[in-house]
Design a protein around this motif. Structure first.
Motif, short mmCIF file in Angstrom:
data_model
loop_
_atom_site.label_atom_id
_atom_site.label_comp_id
_atom_site.label_asym_id
_atom_site.label_seq_id
_atom_site.Cartn_x
_atom_site.Cartn_y
_atom_site.Cartn_z
N VAL A 15 1.20 -1.28 0.09
CA VAL A 15 0.06 0.06 0.03
C VAL A 15 0.86 1.37 -0.12
N ALA A 16 0.74 2.33 -0.85
CA ALA A 16 1.26 3.49 -1.01
C ALA A 16 0.97 4.25 0.23
N GLN A 17 1.86 5.00 0.66
CA GLN A 17 1.98 5.96 1.78
C GLN A 17 2.05 7.39 1.70
N ASN A 18 1.33 7.83 2.17
CA ASN A 18 1.29 9.58 2.05
C ASN A 18 1.93 10.05 3.29
N ASP A 19 3.20 10.42 3.38
CA ASP A 19 3.50 11.21 4.63
C ASP A 19 3.40 12.59 4.73
N GLY A 20 2.71 13.05 3.87
CA GLY A 20 2.40 14.57 3.90
C GLY A 20 2.14 15.14 5.12
N VAL A 21 0.87 14.43 5.68
CA VAL A 21 0.05 14.91 6.67
C VAL A 21 0.97 14.87 8.08
N MET A 22 1.99 13.78 7.99
CA MET A 22 2.62 13.42 9.27
C MET A 22 3.97 14.50 9.28
N ASN A 23 4.50 14.72 7.83
CA ASN A 23 5.37 15.74 7.93
C ASN A 23 5.18 17.10 8.38
N ALA A 24 3.88 17.53 7.97
CA ALA A 24 3.41 18.83 8.38
C ALA A 24 3.31 18.88 9.83
N GLY A 25 2.73 17.68 10.52
CA GLY A 25 2.66 17.76 11.92
C GLY A 25 4.08 17.91 12.91
N LEU A 26 4.82 17.06 12.14
CA LEU A 26 6.30 17.21 12.74
C LEU A 26 6.82 18.31 12.63
N ARG A 27 6.44 19.31 11.45
CA ARG A 27 7.10 20.67 11.35
C ARG A 27 6.59 21.41 12.46
N GLU A 28 5.20 21.33 12.54
CA GLU A 28 4.54 22.12 13.63
C GLU A 28 5.22 21.82 14.90
N ILE A 29 5.30 20.64 15.32
CA ILE A 29 5.77 20.24 16.51
C ILE A 29 7.25 20.97 16.79
N LYS A 30 8.19 20.53 15.56
CA LYS A 30 9.57 20.93 15.80
C LYS A 30 9.56 22.71 16.10
N GLY A 31 8.62 23.25 15.28
CA GLY A 31 8.48 24.85 15.23
C GLY A 31 8.00 25.11 16.48
N LEU A 82 4.24 23.19 25.29
CA LEU A 82 3.68 22.63 24.12
C LEU A 82 2.38 22.12 23.90
N SER A 83 1.82 21.52 24.99
CA SER A 83 0.61 20.77 24.71
C SER A 83 -0.53 21.90 24.81
N SER A 84 -0.04 23.26 25.10
CA SER A 84 -1.13 24.44 25.12
C SER A 84 -0.98 25.17 23.72
N LYS A 85 0.07 24.95 23.15
CA LYS A 85 0.39 25.46 21.71
C LYS A 85 0.03 24.60 20.48
N LEU A 86 0.04 23.32 20.84
CA LEU A 86 -0.41 22.26 20.01
C LEU A 86 -1.75 21.59 20.03
N THR A 87 -2.42 21.38 18.75
CA THR A 87 -3.63 20.79 18.72
C THR A 87 -3.80 19.55 18.34
#
Length: 165
Positions: free
Chosen positions: A96-112, A159-164
């Motif tokens: 099955v092909a995987q789309n990591d775009g959503v996960m990568n966007a979430g990781l960018r938000e967390i790292k930011g 972090l928990s208050s900034k991230l949803t």
């Protein structure tokens, strides 16, 4: 205290260990191993026992610490096993092909969000996230242990208050 007297005290007070060990392990064979390890450690550390103190409490503390350490060790190094043959997974064709775009966007938000933390909290949090223990972080930053724990706690809250989700 002489060794024969200490060993006699161990024999007299070891009967209460069985129900405690069974309640901790929920397995009679593991309970026997736990009791044996407890008595071994008690005899090996005989000089640490202070005469006149409650030997049952001392033995219980040794047993509890052994159980906790074994539990943490098993949890850390637990294996995932499967009854399926290895060939099944190797030659499975319905990939099955995987789309990591959503996960990568979430990781960018967390790292930011982590990068936007104040430096005093960010450094402690990043070291803890990388796997350093609290004491190692405290030694590295030359800060008290309680301060490091507080900084990591507050960093998590920020972090928990900034991230949803």
């Amino acid at each position: 205290m002489t060794e024969p007297i200490f060993n006699q005290m161990l024999v007299e007070n070891s009967d209460f260990l069985q129900p405690v060990a069974v309640s901790l392990t929920h397995d009679t064979e593991e309970a026997k191993d736990l009791i044996q390890e407890t008595l071994y450690r008690a005899m090996a550390n005989r000089e640490k026992y202070q005469e006149g103190t409650n030997i049952k409490a001392w033995l219980y503390t040794i047993m509890r610490n052994i159980f906790i350490n074994n539990y943490r060790r098993r949890k850390k190094f637990s294996k995932v096993t499967s009854d399926a043959p290895q060939d099944y997974f190797m030659y499975q064709t319905d990939k099955v092909a995987q789309n990591d775009g959503v996960m990568n966007a979430g990781l960018r938000e967390i790292k930011g969000a982590i990068n936007r933390l104040p430096d005093i909290f960010r450094l402690s949090f990043e070291l803890h996230y990388l796997g350093y223990k609290y004491q190692e972080i405290a030694d590295t930053l030359k800060e008290p242990l309680g301060t490091i724990k507080s900084r990591i706690h507050f960093a998590r809250k920020m972090l928990s208050s900034k991230l949803t989700r």
